[in-house]
Write an enzyme that holds these catalytic residues in place. Sequence first.
Site, PDB file in Angstrom:
ATOM      1  N   LYS A 120       0.826  -1.211   0.000  1.00  0.00           N
ATOM      2  CA  LYS A 120       0.000   0.000   0.000  1.00  0.00           C
ATOM      3  C   LYS A 120       0.865   1.267   0.000  1.00  0.00           C
ATOM      4  CE  LYS A 120      -4.317  -1.844   1.633  1.00  0.00           C
ATOM      5  NZ  LYS A 120      -3.962  -3.280   1.778  1.00  0.00           N
TER       6      LYS A 120
HETATM    7  C1  LIG Z   1      -4.589  -4.353   1.111  1.00  0.00           C
HETATM    8  C2  LIG Z   1      -3.862  -5.638   1.008  1.00  0.00           C
HETATM    9  C3  LIG Z   1      -4.228  -6.648   0.095  1.00  0.00           C
HETATM   10  C4  LIG Z   1      -5.454  -6.532  -0.793  1.00  0.00           C
HETATM   11  O1  LIG Z   1      -5.291  -5.576  -1.820  1.00  0.00           O
HETATM   12  P1  LIG Z   1      -6.564  -4.961  -2.586  1.00  0.00           P
HETATM   13  O2  LIG Z   1      -6.004  -3.869  -3.412  1.00  0.00           O
HETATM   14  O3  LIG Z   1      -7.471  -4.425  -1.486  1.00  0.00           O
HETATM   15  O4  LIG Z   1      -7.201  -6.035  -3.353  1.00  0.00           O
HETATM   16  C5  LIG Z   1      -3.455  -7.791   0.026  1.00  0.00           C
HETATM   17  N1  LIG Z   1      -2.386  -7.961   0.819  1.00  0.00           N
HETATM   18  C6  LIG Z   1      -1.978  -7.020   1.718  1.00  0.00           C
HETATM   19  C7  LIG Z   1      -0.803  -7.283   2.575  1.00  0.00           C
HETATM   20  C8  LIG Z   1      -2.701  -5.823   1.850  1.00  0.00           C
HETATM   21  O5  LIG Z   1      -2.310  -4.908   2.749  1.00  0.00           O
END
Ligand SMILES: *Cc1c(COP(=O)(O)O)cnc(C)c1O
Length: 483
Positions: A120
């Site tokens: 993220k």
């Molecule tokens: C947010 C997240 C996801 C999921 O990603 P999306 O974009 O919401 O589909 C998967 N793995 C981790 C570690 C995350 O923080």
Amino acid sequence: MRYLSTRGNSPTKSFTEILLAGLAPDGGLYLPESYPRVTSAELTEWRELSYPALAFKVLEKFITDIPAGDLKTLVDRSYTAATYCNLRPGDAADEITPLRTLAPGLHLLELSNGPTLAFKDMAMQLLGNLFEYVLAKSGAELNILGATSGDTGSSAEYAMRGKRGIRVFMLSPHGKMSRFQTAQMFSLQDPNIFNIAVRGVFDDCQDIVKNVSNDHAFKERHRIGTVNSINWARVAAQIVYYFKGYFAATKSNDEQVSFAVPSGNFGNICAGHIARMMGLPIRKLILATNENDVLDEFFRTGVYRPRATAQTFQTSSPSMDISKASNFERFAFDLVGRDGASVRELWGKVDAGGAFDLSGARHFAGIARFGMVSGSSSHADRLATIRRVWQQYQVMIDTHTADGLKVGLEQRESGVPLVCMETALPVKFEETIREALGREPERPAALAGIEDLPQRFAVLAADAQVIKDYIAAHTTEPPNHHR
Ligand SMILES: *Cc1c(COP(=O)(O)O)cnc(C)c1O
């Protein structure tokens, strides 16, 4: 480039006009009016670029109302070796998202080397710089209010720390996060970051955010905004790493690559879908869910059946514990031939707590042309995958990446390189790593002893009025004013 709403009833807007906005006025999500195409000459040129240079080339196609020189500066500032410093031994310092080859044709794309060890950061860092730039132009301020159980909140705080014109008020359930996650957030000493430990559970935090967001007078007076996963700039920033992954895993633009994507809110894989629509030679986008398999069910059956929050399982890949995928509407819009009226009808059902069934629909019959396939993973699968990768390749992966790899391997085709998105580092999920491997996860050097740093947070009651009073008391002086 103009942006339209997936529900077809809002005026089009420019990038900077939607940057700070949430939903479109008609309740839809913003998408480009049409997807820009990449030419084969561009692919050849882009193959040689560094991550920040590539990011600029991709984003320039979507962001046409920020002067190119300014955009370049913002992108360069977002993707520096100093910010992505949690590399594993053997990674080049300025690679940002290095490709780690496990075996011929089997790779991990490391997206988790940023400050909070989760992918993220890739989008959030850019968002922080874009917000600061746009706010400075208009002389405005923004107070970001959010609720977190760990991942998104810390990523937002690390992206917004020290930014002019921005404060972050982040609610988390008091004493419910892991020691590591608590330390990551609460050790931040920047005066524009406000950690609020709420005496309650995560749902209480979310309810308070909803309550404050529905108080339009308060929201306006205190310029309250969010950084949630439907933000278009967050999706746009993620398109870049599909290009990066493709170039790193191939030698020529005649090759195809499949990506396995651990999914929750459908943000990451939505970016992959857009990269594919732009003409990047992606063969398959392999969507992986955990036990919360709403999206897998849709791609297998054509039925989209969001679950109630109470029906969401708490799993060992917690960032994928999602029962309603907030970005899925973007893909559905393309699936139904970009027809806003159809999306309005379908999401009329979803917003009323219902489901929809496209299994008999003409559009679902053609779904193969989008290259999406799916599968799901369980706690036992996760443990087995973590163990197998450790034993076979001496590489430690986190629980989310394990879900992606498990499903990716099931869908793998011979002769097509598979790139699995690594979405977090194992140190964030110590308990499951211990269960799988009987040892402690590796910890990047920069985070040694983080639990012992002084912490800065307020403990408040799970009461929207108490939180509002706190926000009001802290938004009277300029952000980053040192007390
Ligand atoms: C947010 C997240 C996801 C999921 O990603 P999306 O974009 O919401 O589909 C998967 N793995 C981790 C570690 C995350 O923080």
